[in-house]
Write a protein that holds these residues in place. Structure first.
Motif, PDB file in Angstrom:
ATOM      1  N   ASP A  20       0.814  -1.205   0.000  1.00 52.67           N
ATOM      2  CA  ASP A  20       0.000   0.000   0.000  1.00 52.67           C
ATOM      3  C   ASP A  20       0.855   1.265   0.000  1.00 52.67           C
ATOM      4  O   ASP A  20       0.312   2.358  -0.084  1.00 52.67           O
ATOM      5  CB  ASP A  20      -0.927   0.011   1.223  1.00 52.67           C
ATOM      6  N   PHE A  21       2.152   1.125   0.125  1.00 57.15           N
ATOM      7  CA  PHE A  21       3.000   2.297   0.217  1.00 57.15           C
ATOM      8  C   PHE A  21       3.537   2.686  -1.149  1.00 57.15           C
ATOM      9  O   PHE A  21       3.948   1.851  -1.945  1.00 57.15           O
ATOM     10  CB  PHE A  21       4.158   2.045   1.187  1.00 57.15           C
ATOM     11  N   ASP A  22       3.544   3.977  -1.405  1.00 55.67           N
ATOM     12  CA  ASP A  22       4.053   4.491  -2.674  1.00 55.67           C
ATOM     13  C   ASP A  22       5.516   4.140  -2.872  1.00 55.67           C
ATOM     14  O   ASP A  22       5.965   3.988  -4.007  1.00 55.67           O
ATOM     15  CB  ASP A  22       3.872   6.009  -2.739  1.00 55.67           C
ATOM     16  N   ASP A  23       6.291   4.005  -1.785  1.00 63.23           N
ATOM     17  CA  ASP A  23       7.720   3.702  -1.913  1.00 63.23           C
ATOM     18  C   ASP A  23       7.939   2.389  -2.661  1.00 63.23           C
ATOM     19  O   ASP A  23       8.778   2.313  -3.560  1.00 63.23           O
ATOM     20  CB  ASP A  23       8.381   3.613  -0.533  1.00 63.23           C
ATOM     21  N   THR A  24       7.197   1.351  -2.297  1.00 65.52           N
ATOM     22  CA  THR A  24       7.348   0.051  -2.956  1.00 65.52           C
ATOM     23  C   THR A  24       6.983   0.151  -4.426  1.00 65.52           C
ATOM     24  O   THR A  24       7.702  -0.342  -5.299  1.00 65.52           O
ATOM     25  CB  THR A  24       6.476  -1.011  -2.262  1.00 65.52           C
ATOM     26  N   VAL A  25       5.842   0.772  -4.709  1.00 58.64           N
ATOM     27  CA  VAL A  25       5.391   0.928  -6.095  1.00 58.64           C
ATOM     28  C   VAL A  25       6.402   1.735  -6.897  1.00 58.64           C
ATOM     29  O   VAL A  25       6.782   1.351  -8.006  1.00 58.64           O
ATOM     30  CB  VAL A  25       3.994   1.589  -6.138  1.00 58.64           C
ATOM     31  N   ASN A  26       6.877   2.835  -6.335  1.00 55.79           N
ATOM     32  CA  ASN A  26       7.855   3.671  -7.041  1.00 55.79           C
ATOM     33  C   ASN A  26       9.169   2.934  -7.288  1.00 55.79           C
ATOM     34  O   ASN A  26       9.770   3.069  -8.351  1.00 55.79           O
ATOM     35  CB  ASN A  26       8.103   4.972  -6.276  1.00 55.79           C
ATOM     36  N   GLN A  27       9.618   2.158  -6.312  1.00 56.64           N
ATOM     37  CA  GLN A  27      10.856   1.411  -6.504  1.00 56.64           C
ATOM     38  C   GLN A  27      10.701   0.360  -7.611  1.00 56.64           C
ATOM     39  O   GLN A  27      11.591   0.196  -8.442  1.00 56.64           O
ATOM     40  CB  GLN A  27      11.283   0.751  -5.194  1.00 56.64           C
ATOM     41  N   LEU A  28       9.571  -0.332  -7.630  1.00 54.40           N
ATOM     42  CA  LEU A  28       9.332  -1.307  -8.695  1.00 54.40           C
ATOM     43  C   LEU A  28       9.322  -0.633 -10.064  1.00 54.40           C
ATOM     44  O   LEU A  28       9.911  -1.145 -11.028  1.00 54.40           O
ATOM     45  CB  LEU A  28       8.007  -2.034  -8.465  1.00 54.40           C
ATOM     46  N   LYS A  29       8.674   0.519 -10.154  1.00 49.43           N
ATOM     47  CA  LYS A  29       8.610   1.242 -11.426  1.00 49.43           C
ATOM     48  C   LYS A  29      10.005   1.723 -11.851  1.00 49.43           C
ATOM     49  O   LYS A  29      10.339   1.686 -13.038  1.00 49.43           O
ATOM     50  CB  LYS A  29       7.627   2.408 -11.337  1.00 49.43           C
ATOM     51  N   MET A  30      10.811   2.139 -10.890  1.00 48.53           N
ATOM     52  CA  MET A  30      12.187   2.561 -11.207  1.00 48.53           C
ATOM     53  C   MET A  30      12.993   1.392 -11.768  1.00 48.53           C
ATOM     54  O   MET A  30      13.705   1.533 -12.754  1.00 48.53           O
ATOM     55  CB  MET A  30      12.887   3.126  -9.964  1.00 48.53           C
ATOM     56  N   PHE A  31      12.872   0.219 -11.140  1.00 47.86           N
ATOM     57  CA  PHE A  31      13.580  -0.959 -11.625  1.00 47.86           C
ATOM     58  C   PHE A  31      13.125  -1.323 -13.031  1.00 47.86           C
ATOM     59  O   PHE A  31      13.938  -1.661 -13.890  1.00 47.86           O
ATOM     60  CB  PHE A  31      13.387  -2.149 -10.692  1.00 47.86           C
TER      61      PHE A  31
END
Length: 167
Positions: free
Chosen positions: A2-13
């Motif tokens: 639910d955290f934007d950090d996880t989603v953003n990190q996946l998108k960066m990868f």
């Protein structure tokens, strides 16, 4: 998840063409829908609960709630947000849907109290069953794709424990 950090990190990868694998340790029966909504549907993942529940399915199928095993003489009342199942004028179940319209959960009721909550996986099967008494959660069964419980979590704080189905 639910955290934007996880989603953003996946998108960066993904943007950097880096190989990554998401490890999901919590119970998430709507995980694939969440990944799709975030534009991460191609992300590889490993789910602890998929392993514990012996889930091998990757494909999805829709569940028609009317084809479930309902008591005789049940009628359905529709609203934009919920479907109520009634028998002889009394509500026996509340049926909820996810944002995409797939079956999310069914709350079974007796005398106005929820006695059981059925949670559905977004791949199209019953994933878990939460049993309640007098508004208190007693236990939750985590089911395989055939509806057989694999793990039972007792939720009463005094008797909290986990039981594995021996069969």
């Amino acid at each position: 998840m639910d955290f934007d950090d996880t989603v953003n990190q996946l998108k960066m990868f993904q943007r950097a063409d880096e190989d990554c694998l998401l490890m999901v340790l919590s119970y998430r029966p709507q995980l694939r829908y969440f990944l799709h909504k975030e534009g991460l549907q191609t992300s590889r993942y490993w789910s602890f609960f998929d392993d514990v529940q012996n889930i091998g399915r990757f494909s999805t199928k829709a569940i028609d709630f009317k084809e479930l095993n309902w008591p005789e003489q049940v009628t359905f009342l529709y609203s934009p947000f919920i479907v109520l199942a009634q028998q002889h004028g009394k509500t026996i179940a509340s049926i909820y849907f996810a944002e995409n319209g797939n079956l999310l959960k069914i709350d079974w009721q007796e005398d106005g109290q929820v006695t059981q909550t059925l949670l559905f996986d977004d791949r199209g099967f019953l994933s878990s069953r939460l049993v309640l008494k007098d508004g208190r959660q007693l236990f939750q069964d985590y089911l395989n794709e055939n509806g057989v419980w694999q793990l039972r979590e007792y939720l009463d704080s005094e008797n909290a424990k986990i039981e594995v189905n021996p069969y």
